[in-house]
Write a protein that holds these residues in place. Structure first.
Motif, PDB file in Angstrom:
ATOM      1  N   LYS A  80       7.447 -33.410  31.400  1.00 33.66           N
ATOM      2  CA  LYS A  80       6.307 -34.288  31.646  1.00 33.66           C
ATOM      3  C   LYS A  80       5.639 -33.920  32.960  1.00 33.66           C
ATOM      4  O   LYS A  80       6.312 -33.600  33.940  1.00 33.66           O
ATOM      5  CB  LYS A  80       6.759 -35.749  31.675  1.00 33.66           C
ATOM      6  CG  LYS A  80       5.606 -36.741  31.704  1.00 33.66           C
ATOM      7  CD  LYS A  80       6.108 -38.177  31.628  1.00 33.66           C
ATOM      8  CE  LYS A  80       4.944 -39.155  31.589  1.00 33.66           C
ATOM      9  NZ  LYS A  80       5.406 -40.565  31.504  1.00 33.66           N
ATOM     10  N   GLU A  92       0.171 -29.127  26.615  1.00 34.33           N
ATOM     11  CA  GLU A  92      -0.693 -30.107  25.963  1.00 34.33           C
ATOM     12  C   GLU A  92      -2.086 -30.140  26.583  1.00 34.33           C
ATOM     13  O   GLU A  92      -3.071 -30.451  25.914  1.00 34.33           O
ATOM     14  CB  GLU A  92      -0.037 -31.488  26.065  1.00 34.33           C
ATOM     15  CG  GLU A  92      -0.658 -32.563  25.204  1.00 34.33           C
ATOM     16  CD  GLU A  92       0.113 -33.867  25.280  1.00 34.33           C
ATOM     17  OE1 GLU A  92      -0.225 -34.776  24.506  1.00 34.33           O
ATOM     18  OE2 GLU A  92       1.033 -33.988  26.123  1.00 34.33           O
ATOM     19  N   ARG A  93      -2.209 -29.787  27.862  1.00 31.68           N
ATOM     20  CA  ARG A  93      -3.501 -29.831  28.545  1.00 31.68           C
ATOM     21  C   ARG A  93      -4.508 -28.848  27.962  1.00 31.68           C
ATOM     22  O   ARG A  93      -5.713 -29.030  28.105  1.00 31.68           O
ATOM     23  CB  ARG A  93      -3.310 -29.544  30.040  1.00 31.68           C
ATOM     24  CG  ARG A  93      -2.560 -30.627  30.792  1.00 31.68           C
ATOM     25  CD  ARG A  93      -2.358 -30.233  32.240  1.00 31.68           C
ATOM     26  NE  ARG A  93      -1.524 -29.048  32.374  1.00 31.68           N
ATOM     27  CZ  ARG A  93      -1.363 -28.370  33.499  1.00 31.68           C
ATOM     28  NH1 ARG A  93      -2.001 -28.752  34.592  1.00 31.68           N
ATOM     29  NH2 ARG A  93      -0.575 -27.324  33.553  1.00 31.68           N
ATOM     30  N   THR A 141       0.578 -35.708  30.608  1.00 38.03           N
ATOM     31  CA  THR A 141       0.690 -34.747  29.518  1.00 38.03           C
ATOM     32  C   THR A 141       2.041 -34.038  29.591  1.00 38.03           C
ATOM     33  O   THR A 141       2.803 -34.224  30.540  1.00 38.03           O
ATOM     34  CB  THR A 141      -0.440 -33.707  29.570  1.00 38.03           C
ATOM     35  OG1 THR A 141      -0.333 -32.953  30.794  1.00 38.03           O
ATOM     36  CG2 THR A 141      -1.802 -34.397  29.494  1.00 38.03           C
ATOM     37  N   TYR A 142       2.310 -33.203  28.572  1.00 40.64           N
ATOM     38  CA  TYR A 142       3.611 -32.543  28.480  1.00 40.64           C
ATOM     39  C   TYR A 142       3.458 -31.035  28.315  1.00 40.64           C
ATOM     40  O   TYR A 142       2.471 -30.543  27.757  1.00 40.64           O
ATOM     41  CB  TYR A 142       4.401 -33.080  27.283  1.00 40.64           C
ATOM     42  CG  TYR A 142       4.932 -34.481  27.472  1.00 40.64           C
ATOM     43  CD1 TYR A 142       6.198 -34.698  28.013  1.00 40.64           C
ATOM     44  CD2 TYR A 142       4.171 -35.591  27.125  1.00 40.64           C
ATOM     45  CE1 TYR A 142       6.695 -35.979  28.185  1.00 40.64           C
ATOM     46  CE2 TYR A 142       4.651 -36.875  27.294  1.00 40.64           C
ATOM     47  CZ  TYR A 142       5.923 -37.066  27.827  1.00 40.64           C
ATOM     48  OH  TYR A 142       6.406 -38.337  27.998  1.00 40.64           O
TER      49      TYR A 142
END
Length: 211
Positions: free
Chosen positions: A122, A184-185, A127-128
């Motif tokens: 995280k 994820e970004r 986000t991850y």
């Protein structure tokens, strides 16, 4: 990669803030003919994940000038801080026997087992970063237990996972791989099924968002 595709680090400053979803799957085959794994299973809740990479660099000099730089990258060492493992999981990852009738852990000679390791990290923006490490072995963890007193001290376990490249060269890039890491970004993939199966350089394309 073209320079235009590289995002400036100043565009979005984040730090690591958590970790979870620690899972494994046994590598059942890894050869020039193919790479296969078994069912994905939860390993344990995780308190901390750290990674070190064995690297070395050497310069070769000719006419008093460094003409060649040789770089070498070895295995990854992943340290996982987890609660005390149940005996069946401890036996499985360490290659030891478990007596089926009693559940006893038998400290017999170990059978080497290779595992894929998955987890997510995280970030401070919520986000991850999603990770599958494709092949590695677990060392038998040390155990420390102190006498109980009036304090709140207790002991967890640290697992050491040594990750190596696959023997198999994946179709997409014709290269062996140690891991697949997605962020994820970037906004390019859906992650709902990321931990359902081990993701490889070939299978990650099934995660791409449809336009």
């Amino acid at each position: 990669m073209a320079d235009a595709q590289i995002q400036s680090q100043n565009d979005d400053v984040v730090e690591f803030r958590g970790c979870d979803n620690l899972v494994i799957a046994e590598v059942t085959s890894d050869s020039s003919a193919g790479y296969t794994v078994g069912e994905v299973k939860e390993l344990a809740p995780v308190a901390e994940i750290s990674k070190k990479v064995e690297t070395s660099t050497a310069k070769k000099y000719y006419d008093n000038v460094a003409k060649i730089t040789i770089r070498s990258e070895g295995s990854d060492e992943i340290t996982l801080t987890v609660p005390a493992l149940n005996l069946s999981m401890l036996g499985w990852i360490s290659g030891k026997d478990i007596d089926e009738d009693t559940g006893a852990f038998l400290d017999t000679p170990a059978v080497e087992r290779k595992f894929a390791l998955g987890y997510r990290i995280k970030l401070t923006d919520g986000t991850y970063r999603y990770v599958w490490r494709l092949k590695g072995t677990f060392s038998i963890p040390d155990e420390t237990s102190n006498t109980e007193d009036d304090g709140t001290d207790s002991s967890n376990q640290q697992l050491t996972y040594s990750g190596d490249r696959t023997i198999f060269k994946f179709t997409r890039n014709q290269k062996r791989a140690k891991a697949v890491v997605l962020d994820e970004r970037d906004g390019k993939c859906d992650f709902d099924t990321f931990f359902d199966t081990v993701k490889t350089p070939d299978s990650i394309y099934g995660l791409k968002k449809k336009n």
